[in-house]
Enzyme design. Structure first.
Site, PDB file in Angstrom:
ATOM      1  N   GLY A   8       0.835  -1.210   0.000  1.00  0.00           N
ATOM      2  CA  GLY A   8       0.000   0.000   0.000  1.00  0.00           C
ATOM      3  C   GLY A   8       0.862   1.250   0.000  1.00  0.00           C
ATOM      4  O   GLY A   8       0.500   2.284   0.563  1.00  0.00           O
ATOM      5  N   GLY A  11      -0.365   4.858  -0.843  1.00  0.00           N
ATOM      6  CA  GLY A  11      -1.387   5.478  -0.001  1.00  0.00           C
ATOM      7  C   GLY A  11      -0.850   6.604   0.868  1.00  0.00           C
ATOM      8  O   GLY A  11       0.326   6.969   0.788  1.00  0.00           O
ATOM      9  N   GLN A  12      -1.727   7.139   1.718  1.00  0.00           N
ATOM     10  CA  GLN A  12      -1.383   8.315   2.525  1.00  0.00           C
ATOM     11  C   GLN A  12      -0.181   8.051   3.439  1.00  0.00           C
ATOM     12  O   GLN A  12       0.745   8.854   3.504  1.00  0.00           O
ATOM     13  CB  GLN A  12      -2.593   8.743   3.379  1.00  0.00           C
ATOM     14  CG  GLN A  12      -2.390  10.088   4.070  1.00  0.00           C
ATOM     15  CD  GLN A  12      -3.260  10.283   5.298  1.00  0.00           C
ATOM     16  OE1 GLN A  12      -3.826   9.333   5.847  1.00  0.00           O
ATOM     17  NE2 GLN A  12      -3.380  11.512   5.748  1.00  0.00           N
ATOM     18  N   ILE A  35      -0.728  -1.973  -5.719  1.00  0.00           N
ATOM     19  CA  ILE A  35      -1.427  -2.415  -6.927  1.00  0.00           C
ATOM     20  C   ILE A  35      -1.549  -1.234  -7.900  1.00  0.00           C
ATOM     21  O   ILE A  35      -1.707  -1.399  -9.095  1.00  0.00           O
ATOM     22  CB  ILE A  35      -2.802  -3.021  -6.565  1.00  0.00           C
ATOM     23  CG1 ILE A  35      -3.345  -3.867  -7.694  1.00  0.00           C
ATOM     24  CG2 ILE A  35      -3.786  -1.948  -6.124  1.00  0.00           C
ATOM     25  CD1 ILE A  35      -4.480  -4.787  -7.270  1.00  0.00           C
ATOM     26  N   TYR A 142     -15.041  -1.633   8.390  1.00  0.00           N
ATOM     27  CA  TYR A 142     -13.636  -1.265   8.610  1.00  0.00           C
ATOM     28  C   TYR A 142     -13.219  -1.650  10.029  1.00  0.00           C
ATOM     29  O   TYR A 142     -12.188  -2.304  10.240  1.00  0.00           O
ATOM     30  CB  TYR A 142     -13.508   0.244   8.390  1.00  0.00           C
ATOM     31  CG  TYR A 142     -12.147   0.835   8.636  1.00  0.00           C
ATOM     32  CD1 TYR A 142     -11.073   0.545   7.803  1.00  0.00           C
ATOM     33  CD2 TYR A 142     -11.940   1.738   9.690  1.00  0.00           C
ATOM     34  CE1 TYR A 142      -9.836   1.129   8.003  1.00  0.00           C
ATOM     35  CE2 TYR A 142     -10.706   2.330   9.898  1.00  0.00           C
ATOM     36  CZ  TYR A 142      -9.653   2.014   9.051  1.00  0.00           C
ATOM     37  OH  TYR A 142      -8.427   2.600   9.248  1.00  0.00           O
TER      38      TYR A 142
HETATM   39  C1  AKB Z   1     -10.472   6.690   8.650  1.00  0.00           C
HETATM   40  O1  AKB Z   1     -10.999   7.778   8.887  1.00  0.00           O
HETATM   41  O2  AKB Z   1     -11.063   5.718   8.152  1.00  0.00           O
HETATM   42  C2  AKB Z   1      -9.017   6.509   9.036  1.00  0.00           C
HETATM   43  C3  AKB Z   1      -8.889   5.940  10.406  1.00  0.00           C
HETATM   44  C4  AKB Z   1      -9.080   6.791  11.594  1.00  0.00           C
HETATM   45  O3  AKB Z   1      -8.625   4.786  10.545  1.00  0.00           O
HETATM   46  N1  AKB Z   1      -8.338   7.750   8.942  1.00  0.00           N
END
Ligand code: AKB
Length: 316
Positions: A8, A11-12, A35, A142
């Site tokens: 990754g 990414g950021q 990727i 998540y």
């Molecule tokens: C999000 O906002 O999904 C992420 C985190 C806090 O994991 N920056």
């Protein structure tokens, strides 16, 4: 030394972590992978870059055969807000990608860093001074993948002696790469809009507290944890790490000190508001401080000053 792989990497976090690791351990020792093809030329020109799909065990094996990897920073993941719009993709990438790398870590004797998040907590968790060990019942896919990821990493450590370590990141603020699809992203976009338009429309309510951290502290946290003496680690996956917490209103008041006439208004996104409301206002990171010496350097005013200077120069 053994080499380091970052997944990754576009990414950021990855786009800055790769450069920080190359500075510290030597460019050829840090393999960036993603990727996606990097837009940031430096990521490709300053050291090795490999195209890698974390869902494909064969391409992971190829990298292991090509390089002498000893440590993986496994950053490839789908963030919270985008996860709610594509839960099955979030599950696949966040869980199956992690599983593939835990298996690689077991087979090739790798150390593995796993980034968990404030997203691993939910409404039933104490929101002020969220303890290290507490209730974790998140409402997002998540968060579910972060809790399951923490448990799986601890399992691989206990069952197979894999050296897994991780932190629970707050929202991360940086002037290099913008985040994509998170709930805390407003705290980055606000700076771009303040500099370009002197105006920002926020998708969270003005009084929504969230835990946040400036990227230089986040990079240091990852590197210091992976270098920490394992004998001192009571916890592993994952440590609360905290640096500052604020509401959109408080952040905009600080930005106003740098941008005369800056204005903020609000157009609430119910999905991201509900996610933010279920996350900690701030975490208690005393275990990280005690077990591996964690200490942030940036509070909110110092972060805002640095962001304003760096972004203004970048956007000129
Ligand atoms: C999000 O906002 O999904 C992420 C985190 C806090 O994991 N920056």
């Amino acid at each position: 030394m053994k080499q380091i792989l970052v997944t990754g990497a576009v990414g950021q976090i990855g786009s800055e972590l790769v450069l920080a690791l190359r500075n510290r351990y030597g460019a050829s020792n840090v393999i960036a992978s993603d990727i996606r093809v990097p837009e940031n030329g430096e990521l490709k020109t300053s050291g090795p870059f490999e195209t890698l799909d974390v869902l494909d065990p064969n391409s992971i094996t190829r990298i292991m055969q090509l390089y002498d990897i000893g440590t993986v920073y496994h950053l490839a993941a789908v963030l919270s807000a985008i996860g709610e719009s594509r839960p099955s993709v979030a599950w696949q990438i966040n869980m199956n990608g992690l599983y593939n790398f835990l298996e690689a870590a077991r087979q090739y004797h790798l150390a593995l860093f796993f980034p968990s998040s404030i997203g691993a907590f939910g409404k039933s968790t104490p929101q002020d001074g969220t303890p290290q060990d507490t209730i974790q019942r998140p409402d997002t896919i998540y968060g579910v993948t972060k809790v399951a990821g923490e448990l799986l990493c601890d399992y691989y450590h206990k069952r197979f002696k894999v050296d897994t370590r991780g932190v629970r990141f707050p929202g991360l603020i940086s002037h290099v790469a913008e985040p994509g699809g998170g709930t805390t992203d407003y705290a980055v976009s606000i700076f771009y809009d303040a500099i370009k338009h002197k105006k920002f429309t926020c998708y969270l309510k003005s009084d929504t507290y969230l835990d946040m951290m400036y990227m230089p502290d986040a990079l240091r946290a990852m590197i210091e944890l992976m270098e920490a003496d394992p004998a001192k680690l009571i916890h592993r996956n994952s440590f609360n790490v905290s640096a500052m917490h604020f509401t959109p209103e408080q952040l905009s008041a600080e930005i106003k000190k740098h941008v005369r006439g800056f204005e903020i208004d609000y157009d609430i996104d119910p999905v991201r508001q509900a996610i933010a409301d279920s996350w900690p206002n701030y975490m208690d990171d005393s275990c990280a401080r005690k077990e591996w010496g964690w200490k942030p350097e940036y509070d909110m005013p110092r972060m805002v000053k640095d962001m304003m200077e760096k972004l203004t120069a970048k956007l000129q």
